[in-house]
Design a protein around this motif. Structure first.
Motif, short mmCIF file in Angstrom:
data_model
loop_
_atom_site.label_atom_id
_atom_site.label_comp_id
_atom_site.label_asym_id
_atom_site.label_seq_id
_atom_site.Cartn_x
_atom_site.Cartn_y
_atom_site.Cartn_z
N ARG A 267 -34.85 -28.76 3.21
CA ARG A 267 -33.96 -27.59 3.20
C ARG A 267 -32.49 -27.99 3.03
N GLU B 191 -40.16 -23.92 3.77
CA GLU B 191 -38.88 -24.64 3.77
C GLU B 191 -38.00 -24.18 2.61
N GLU C 210 -45.65 -29.76 8.84
CA GLU C 210 -44.34 -29.32 9.33
C GLU C 210 -43.64 -30.45 10.08
#
Length: 414
Positions: free
Chosen positions: A54, A86, A41
């Protein structure tokens, strides 16, 4: 010195006399991160050379996520959840996402193997398919003359994400990055054309600039289009120590540099004998994969030395064209000369092993069947001790020994 080396999912213990033991060559120690998915992440939130995932993808996109097959230690089940999260936040529905296992020319996987790679939930809720080497479509030609033929499912996608792990590769410099596409999801013809450059002096582990194999596959990725990349760097225990994400070239360069600083080991002297193992399963799943550790051990071995290679080879010899070579009973010199005249994918690895054996001597410790061992042109053993005993008989009782327990993750440099 009592030592241990990984062997499939097990270990093999053996003894090297102190007077002979020069040391163990392995990457610098680095613990795995506490939470691998959070590390992924973090990489996704700080992409290299690219906007965030994204921000690139839209709800209208038909997305393909490339993942490694069972022969690679890529932690797909850790990389995928943050990536899929995402995509969901960008409005991409599960139905518009296909996960493609890049087989190259490797065997098809079992349902259990595929499920284990990505995890139960992902395997049950997303379309997961294998690359088909016979179902590829033309996408142009590289500047080096390689026809670019890509799996139809990838060709038809509007957004492609590459995943994988970064480690040394004996002629592509490093794994990871664009290798998810080429050779991962390309045709046999594309793979052969790219791989035939593996004998070029620039095609060697740890080298990117001036490496014709790496340059060619990265050009193919640019032409086809990899829109985003997420790769992991693993320690020898196969734990995630770093994740990189973003542009398929820029992010890969940072990951490769990080790995190289940990895994390139400087030595002053070469040894008469090197004991090397790929690092356990899946790196020693067959002889085709185990051979890669031989390549990395060569810089630590004196010319004419003995290379004791320890790989379980639970899947046998490996891909068909490679395995069939040993049914022909050819001498090593014949295989080397054959490669000079014609490159055949799969057979090229047998020729490389023959080349190593002509300049040194290979001893193999494996679980290959006795009938298979009898086909090989080098000696086979059931234990490291027996192989080392014969090596001392040949090289003398004072012969020096380096040990490389994680051969695929380690690169000696003199």
């Amino acid at each position: 010195m009592r030592l241990s080396i990984r062997y499939g999912r097990e270990t093999k213990d053996f003894f090297v006399p102190d007077r002979n033991y020069m040391g163990t060559l392995r990457p610098k120690h680095k613990k795995g991160v506490k939470d691998p998915e959070k590390e992924v992440e973090r990489a996704l939130h700080h992409p290299i050379g690219s906007p965030k995932l994204r921000e690139l993808v839209s709800s209208k996109d038909k997305v393909v996520v490339l993942v490694s097959d069972i022969s690679r230690p890529s932690p797909s089940r850790l990389l995928l959840p943050p990536v899929l999260k995402e995509l969901a936040e960008a409005g991409v529905s599960n139905k518009k996402i296909t996960i493609v296992f890049g087989l190259g020319i490797h065997r098809n996987q079992t349902e259990d193997e595929k499920r284990a790679l990505v995890g139960d939930y992902i395997y049950s809720h997303f379309r997961c398919i294998e690359h088909d080497v016979e179902n590829c479509r033309y996408s142009g030609i590289s500047s080096k003359g390689t026809p670019i033929e890509v799996f139809a499912e990838v060709k038809d996608a509007s957004f492609v994400i590459a995943t994988g792990n970064i480690e040394y590769h004996y002629y592509a410099g490093f794994s990871g990055g664009a290798k998810a596409l080429a050779p991962g999801v390309c045709s046999r013809r594309t793979i052969e054309q790219n791989h035939r450059r593996f004998m070029d002096p620039g095609a060697r582990p740890g080298k990117i600039r001036g490496n014709p194999v790496r340059e060619d596959l990265e050009e193919m990725a640019r032409k086809v289009g990899i829109d985003f990349m997420v790769n992991a760097v693993l320690n020898p225990e196969k734990q995630v120590i770093k994740a990189v994400a973003g542009d398929v070239t820029a992010a890969h360069r940072q990951g490769a540099s990080f790995l190289d600083k940990l895994s390139r080991v400087c030595i002053e002297d070469k040894a008469d004998i090197v004991i090397v193992a790929p690092g356990g399963y899946p790196r020693d799943i067959d002889l085709y994969q185990t051979h890669k550790a031989m390549e990395h051990a060569l810089p630590a071995l004196k010319h004419g030395g003995i290379l004791i290679t320890v790989g379980q080879c639970s899947d046998g010899l490996g891909v068909g064209p490679f395995a069939r070579v040993f049914d022909e009973g050819k001498r090593p010199i014949e295989l080397v000369e054959e490669l000079k005249k014609q490159f055949v994918q799969g057979r090229h690895v047998a020729s490389r092993i023959a080349h190593i054996h002509l300049n040194n001597e290979i001893f193999l410790v494996s679980d290959l069947s006795q009938s298979t061992k009898e086909k090989l042109f080098f000696k086979s053993f059931n234990s490291v001790e027996k192989a080392l005993s014969l090596a001392f008989d040949k090289k003398g009782k004072e012969a020096t020994v380096w040990v490389m327990p994680f051969g695929i993750s380690t690169l000696p440099s003199v």
